[in-house]
Design a protein around this motif. Structure first.
Motif, mmCIF file in Angstrom:
data_model
loop_
_atom_site.group_PDB
_atom_site.id
_atom_site.type_symbol
_atom_site.label_atom_id
_atom_site.label_comp_id
_atom_site.label_asym_id
_atom_site.label_seq_id
_atom_site.Cartn_x
_atom_site.Cartn_y
_atom_site.Cartn_z
ATOM 1 N N LEU A 20 14.291 9.519 -40.062
ATOM 2 C CA LEU A 20 12.970 9.383 -39.460
ATOM 3 C C LEU A 20 12.034 10.391 -40.121
ATOM 4 N N VAL A 21 10.869 9.941 -40.574
ATOM 5 C CA VAL A 21 9.916 10.804 -41.258
ATOM 6 C C VAL A 21 8.675 10.971 -40.386
ATOM 7 N N ILE A 22 8.234 12.194 -40.227
ATOM 8 C CA ILE A 22 7.004 12.482 -39.487
ATOM 9 C C ILE A 22 5.844 12.292 -40.462
ATOM 10 N N ILE A 23 4.891 11.404 -40.094
ATOM 11 C CA ILE A 23 3.761 11.137 -40.988
ATOM 12 C C ILE A 23 2.487 11.870 -40.555
ATOM 13 N N GLY A 24 2.512 12.495 -39.394
ATOM 14 C CA GLY A 24 1.352 13.228 -38.917
ATOM 15 C C GLY A 24 1.605 13.782 -37.530
ATOM 16 N N TYR A 25 0.545 14.363 -36.949
ATOM 17 C CA TYR A 25 0.645 14.963 -35.624
ATOM 18 C C TYR A 25 -0.597 14.622 -34.807
ATOM 19 N N VAL A 26 -0.391 14.455 -33.500
ATOM 20 C CA VAL A 26 -1.510 14.226 -32.587
ATOM 21 C C VAL A 26 -2.115 15.573 -32.213
ATOM 22 N N ARG A 27 -3.427 15.673 -32.299
ATOM 23 C CA ARG A 27 -4.172 16.839 -31.818
ATOM 24 C C ARG A 27 -4.940 16.368 -30.596
ATOM 25 N N SER A 28 -4.540 16.894 -29.437
ATOM 26 C CA SER A 28 -5.021 16.400 -28.146
ATOM 27 C C SER A 28 -5.409 17.563 -27.256
ATOM 28 N N ILE A 37 0.878 14.826 -25.560
ATOM 29 C CA ILE A 37 0.449 16.217 -25.633
ATOM 30 C C ILE A 37 0.161 16.635 -27.074
ATOM 31 N N ASP A 38 -0.612 17.697 -27.184
ATOM 32 C CA ASP A 38 -0.970 18.251 -28.477
ATOM 33 C C ASP A 38 0.290 18.604 -29.265
ATOM 34 N N GLY A 39 0.299 18.240 -30.540
ATOM 35 C CA GLY A 39 1.420 18.559 -31.413
ATOM 36 C C GLY A 39 2.501 17.501 -31.465
ATOM 37 N N THR A 40 2.306 16.379 -30.761
ATOM 38 C CA THR A 40 3.307 15.318 -30.775
ATOM 39 C C THR A 40 3.394 14.707 -32.178
ATOM 40 N N PRO A 41 4.592 14.620 -32.747
ATOM 41 C CA PRO A 41 4.746 14.014 -34.068
ATOM 42 C C PRO A 41 4.500 12.496 -34.042
ATOM 43 N N VAL A 42 3.864 11.994 -35.091
ATOM 44 C CA VAL A 42 3.617 10.560 -35.273
ATOM 45 C C VAL A 42 4.607 10.054 -36.316
ATOM 46 N N VAL A 43 5.288 8.931 -35.978
ATOM 47 C CA VAL A 43 6.280 8.390 -36.911
ATOM 48 C C VAL A 43 5.847 7.077 -37.552
ATOM 49 N N ASP A 44 4.858 6.379 -36.955
ATOM 50 C CA ASP A 44 4.371 5.146 -37.578
ATOM 51 C C ASP A 44 3.076 4.716 -36.914
ATOM 52 N N ILE A 45 2.327 3.900 -37.631
ATOM 53 C CA ILE A 45 1.069 3.318 -37.154
ATOM 54 C C ILE A 45 1.097 1.848 -37.543
ATOM 55 N N LYS A 46 0.846 0.990 -36.577
ATOM 56 C CA LYS A 46 0.790 -0.454 -36.851
ATOM 57 C C LYS A 46 -0.552 -0.974 -36.357
ATOM 58 N N SER A 47 -1.223 -1.753 -37.182
ATOM 59 C CA SER A 47 -2.470 -2.371 -36.744
ATOM 60 C C SER A 47 -2.174 -3.746 -36.163
ATOM 61 N N LYS A 48 -3.004 -4.120 -35.206
ATOM 62 C CA LYS A 48 -2.875 -5.458 -34.632
ATOM 63 C C LYS A 48 -3.436 -6.433 -35.666
ATOM 64 N N PRO A 49 -2.674 -7.474 -36.006
ATOM 65 C CA PRO A 49 -3.177 -8.411 -37.011
ATOM 66 C C PRO A 49 -4.450 -9.099 -36.523
ATOM 67 N N LYS A 50 -5.376 -9.286 -37.449
ATOM 68 C CA LYS A 50 -6.593 -10.015 -37.117
ATOM 69 C C LYS A 50 -6.257 -11.487 -36.979
ATOM 70 N N GLU A 51 -6.813 -12.065 -35.929
ATOM 71 C CA GLU A 51 -6.550 -13.491 -35.705
ATOM 72 C C GLU A 51 -7.458 -14.318 -36.611
ATOM 73 N N PRO A 52 -6.919 -15.380 -37.195
ATOM 74 C CA PRO A 52 -7.764 -16.230 -38.048
ATOM 75 C C PRO A 52 -8.841 -16.912 -37.200
ATOM 76 N N PRO A 53 -9.997 -17.163 -37.791
ATOM 77 C CA PRO A 53 -11.045 -17.851 -37.030
ATOM 78 C C PRO A 53 -10.596 -19.242 -36.602
ATOM 79 N N HIS A 54 -11.020 -19.643 -35.406
ATOM 80 C CA HIS A 54 -10.692 -20.980 -34.914
ATOM 81 C C HIS A 54 -11.613 -22.004 -35.564
ATOM 82 N N SER A 55 -11.063 -23.140 -35.916
ATOM 83 C CA SER A 55 -11.914 -24.170 -36.543
ATOM 84 C C SER A 55 -12.334 -25.198 -35.529
#
Length: 137
Positions: free
Chosen positions: A5-13, A119-137
């Motif tokens: 598991l790799v820490i990619i960042g930290y939360v500053r809260s 809490i402040d200093g919590t390690p971040v292990v991943d970030i996932k974006s919500k996929p954009k929905e295709p426009p409805h036709s």
């Protein structure tokens, strides 16, 4: 090949202890916070824009890993339940999942997000974006 598991960042809260942290992001007390990304992972932000919904995966490093049952949301009047039926931070492998909105990207590497309940200093292990929905036709 590494399989760790790799820490990619930290939360500053503004939340600095477990007692004052809300149990879920939709409870009062969840805050706007900064995710300070390790410079090695900045290229992963390519095409990320404010307004995006993100799932932030954290390592809840202060959680008790020996707990298997909890009172939901910490309310002692509620009967205890197994941790795998709750979002408690206390569990064998304490990974938190936080649905947030990206408010801004500061200095091309710091994500300003809300609401988040860690809490402040919590390690971040991943970030996932919500996929954009295709426009409805």
């Amino acid at each position: 090949m590494d399989k760790e598991l790799v820490i990619i960042g930290y939360v500053r809260s503004s939340i600095d202890n477990l007692e004052e942290a809300p149990k879920m992001e939709d409870e009062p007390g969840a805050v706007q916070a900064t995710i300070e990304l390790d410079p090695a992972y900045i290229d992963g932000l390519d095409q990320m824009e404010p307004g995006a919904e993100l799932d932030i995966f954290t390592w809840l490093h202060k959680a008790d890993r020996s707990v298997l049952k909890v009172h939901p949301r910490g309310i002692k009047d509620r009967p205890m339940r197994g941790v795998f039926t709750t979002r408690s931070p206390f569990r064998p492998n304490p990974i938190g999942v936080h649905r947030v909105t990206l408010k801004a990207i500061d200095n091309n590497s710091n994500l300003i997000v809300e609401p988040i309940e860690v809490i402040d200093g919590t390690p971040v292990v991943d970030i996932k974006s919500k996929p954009k929905e295709p426009p409805h036709s």
